[in-house]
Design a protein around this motif. Structure first.
Motif, short mmCIF file in Angstrom:
data_model
loop_
_atom_site.label_atom_id
_atom_site.label_comp_id
_atom_site.label_asym_id
_atom_site.label_seq_id
_atom_site.Cartn_x
_atom_site.Cartn_y
_atom_site.Cartn_z
N ASP A 1 -4.03 17.93 46.47
CA ASP A 1 -3.54 16.74 47.18
C ASP A 1 -3.47 15.57 46.20
O ASP A 1 -2.57 14.75 46.27
CB ASP A 1 -4.52 16.37 48.32
CG ASP A 1 -4.59 17.47 49.36
OD1 ASP A 1 -3.54 17.83 49.91
OD2 ASP A 1 -5.70 18.00 49.59
N VAL A 2 -4.45 15.52 45.35
CA VAL A 2 -4.56 14.41 44.39
C VAL A 2 -4.65 14.99 42.99
O VAL A 2 -5.45 15.90 42.75
CB VAL A 2 -5.81 13.56 44.71
CG1 VAL A 2 -6.07 12.55 43.61
CG2 VAL A 2 -5.65 12.85 46.06
N ASN B 1 0.15 9.99 44.67
CA ASN B 1 -1.16 10.66 44.53
C ASN B 1 -1.41 11.19 43.11
O ASN B 1 -2.17 12.14 42.92
CB ASN B 1 -1.34 11.81 45.54
CG ASN B 1 -1.69 11.27 46.91
OD1 ASN B 1 -1.74 10.06 47.11
ND2 ASN B 1 -1.95 12.17 47.86
N LEU C 1 -7.40 8.66 51.65
CA LEU C 1 -6.59 9.82 52.00
C LEU C 1 -7.37 10.86 52.81
O LEU C 1 -6.77 11.75 53.43
CB LEU C 1 -6.06 10.48 50.72
CG LEU C 1 -5.06 9.65 49.92
CD1 LEU C 1 -4.92 10.20 48.50
CD2 LEU C 1 -3.70 9.62 50.61
N ALA D 1 0.55 10.84 51.19
CA ALA D 1 0.35 10.49 49.78
C ALA D 1 0.65 9.01 49.57
O ALA D 1 1.45 8.42 50.31
CB ALA D 1 1.25 11.35 48.90
#
Ligand code: NAP
Length: 494
Positions: free
Chosen positions: A134-135, A383, A417, A424
């Motif tokens: 995700d990041v 992100n 988040l 994002a």
């Protein structure tokens, strides 16, 4: 360091297990986020403190400040620690925070692509594996790719030749004639060591660096006991060092009087340590103090005064099988050639290919020089959070302080988040552009515009340095302002 209750999402991938990657990982653990992986190309942690093993390698920022604020080390043997002690410190930190099992060694990253439908990053390793995140947090440093000079005949040298960052410890230097190219922060540390063992050392200097005394002390057992039993004493030591460094940082941009003082200190140091007029003239810098990194050493000048050392200031024109030829036609014969020629510092994230929204390439976005909002985020790369990114290097303070600011900011983003899967954060282009304009205007007033150095790219833009104090940076990054970002959602985004 007791972690709070475990939180799972978002999934974070950190690239690099040096000081920067570990700064983010420890901060994630401290905040209770445990869904992260660190990808590390090498087989060990440490970044530059793993790579740079040249004789005498050490840090010219005192250790009480060149360490994590949340993990002071009462056991530093010296105020200015050597490479092995810093690497050991990082290994201890990794062990204590339970990071070792989260690092995938031998995993270089080839590319990273932002997938708009899932709002996730697809990270492709050099072995072809795809890891989703995700990041994404690249923490690959600014000084990880050695620069070799473009000198004709470089490949023709018949003896061993290596860069300071990939020192060949199998090469016997005792009794050899060693040629050293470069007189930067690395060379001034290893030249005195070479002088002790080599038959002869020829140091090729293109520009004389500013060198000031190194106020080192060996911490004695009673210091260490005091630091351990009364931690406030080490905090006072850290504070004192921080104050001096902040003062120096102000001098590099806003306070010419500090630069004048630095210059006076450097000239006096040279006069005291080098009695020979001719040698002193060669060693007198020809640019403003602080423009290139000011160096700290008590050993470099004395080493140059020894009979087995020659300082050569003629321009190098060619490397031959038997040595180095200078513009005056002299061939300086050598058995071993050492490059202390620095790093490819302005090519951030190279050789990784990073593509953001609509396939936008980071390399194209940075065609005229790297830039990023707070040195951390780039529009169209949601992100993606950089550590030690553009304009976050310092001319006179501890980079670890900056890394901690970035780590806290990134954990703030992760916290934001956490409750919103599939979302994002994309920094607004106008926010990033405004930041860059103000930053470059401020950099325009800095001493770094007055010479060429690794702080500037080929076009002269200062892409590496932060034009302020670490306190100013800490204040700018203390909280992630949601108004600076556009929240974008993937197909299953909240
Ligand atoms: P550097 O400071 O970039 O120095 C490179 C040296 O090589 C300079 O003297 C440069 O001359 C010379 N050079 C480059 N190309 C050349 C060529 N074609 N012909 C002749 N000379 C050439 O590199 P570094 O010493 O490795 O240090 C890089 C950075 O690493 C430092 O600024 C510092 O941030 C970090 N570092 C830190 C420590 C520490 O104690 N914390 C220790 C080592 C390194 P010019 O000056 O004329 O360009």
């Amino acid at each position: 360091m007791a972690p709070t209750t475990e939180r799972r999402r978002p999934a974070v991938v950190i690239i690099g297990a040096g000081f920067g990657g570990l700064a983010v990982a420890t901060e994630l653990v401290r905040a209770g986020f445990h869904d992260f992986t660190i990808l590390e190309r090498a087989g060990e942690i440490g970044g530059v403190w793993r790579e740079n093993t040249y004789p005498g390698a050490g840090c010219d920022i005192p250790s009480p400040l060149y360490s994590f604020s949340h993990r002071p080390n009462p056991d530093w043997p010296m105020r200015f620690s050597l490479q092995a002690d810093i690497k050991t410190y990082l290994e201890e930190v990794a062990r204590e925070y339970g990071l070792t099992g989260r690092i995938r060694f031998g995993t270089g990253v080839a590319s990273a692509d932002f997938d708009e439908s899932s709002c996730r990053w697809r990270v492709r390793t050099e072995a072809g594996e795809v890891i989703e995140a995700d990041v994404l947090v690249p923490a690959v440093g600014q000084l990880s790719r050695p620069a070799l000079p473009d000198i004709p005949g470089r490949e023709s040298f018949r003896g061993p030749a290596f860069h300071s960052a990939s020192w060949d410890h199998d090469v016997e230097l005792a009794g050899k004639r060693v040629a050293v190219i470069g007189t930067g922060a690395s060379a001034i540390q290893f030249v005195p060591e070479l002088q002790r063992v080599a038959k002869h050392v020829t140091v090729f200097q293109r520009s004389a660096p500013w060198i000031v005394p190194k106020n080192d002390v060996a911490y004695r057992p009673w210091h260490r006991r005091l630091f351990r039993w009364l931690p406030v004493t080490q905090k006072i030591e850290r504070f004192r060092i921080w104050l001096v460094c902040e003062f120096l940082s102000l001098g590099l941009v806003d306070l010419p009087i500090v630069r004048a003082y630095l210059g006076r200190l450097g000239r006096r140091h040279l006069e005291r340590q080098v009695p020979d007029r001719e040698l002193r003239a060669k060693l007198t810098p020809g640019y403003a103090p602080g423009c290139k990194r000011a160096l700290f050493s008590n050993e470099y000048y004395p080493a140059l005064t020894r009979p087995n050392v020659t300082l050569e200031t003629e321009k190098i024109v060619e490397i031959l099988p038997e040595g180095v030829r200078t513009a005056d036609g002299v061939v300086h014969e050598a058995d071993v050639l050492v490059y202390g020629t620095g790093f490819q510092a302005s090519d951030f994230l190279v050789p990784m290919t990073v593509r953001g929204r609509d396939g936008t390439g980071l390399a194209e976005t940075w065609r005229d020089g790297a830039w990023a909002y707070l040195g951390i985020t780039v529009p169209r790369f949601p992100n993606l959070f950089l550590v030690y990114g553009p304009n976050t290097n310092l001319g006179g303070n501890s980079i670890v302080h900056m890394l901690e600011s970035q780590a806290r900011y990134i954990v703030g983003a992760v916290r934001t988040l956490a409750g919103r899967p599939g979302v994002a954060l994309d920094v607004k282009p106008e926010v990033a552009a405004r930041f860059d304009t103000v930053l470059q205007r401020r950099l325009g007033r800095s001493v770094w515009t007055r010479c060429s150095s690794w702080y500037r790219n080929e076009a002269g833009r200062i892409v590496n340095n932060w034009p302020g104090t670490v306190t100013q940076y800490r204040l700018r990054t203390r909280a992630l302002e949601l108004g600076d970002y556009r929240a974008i959602a993937g197909e299953d985004g909240a």
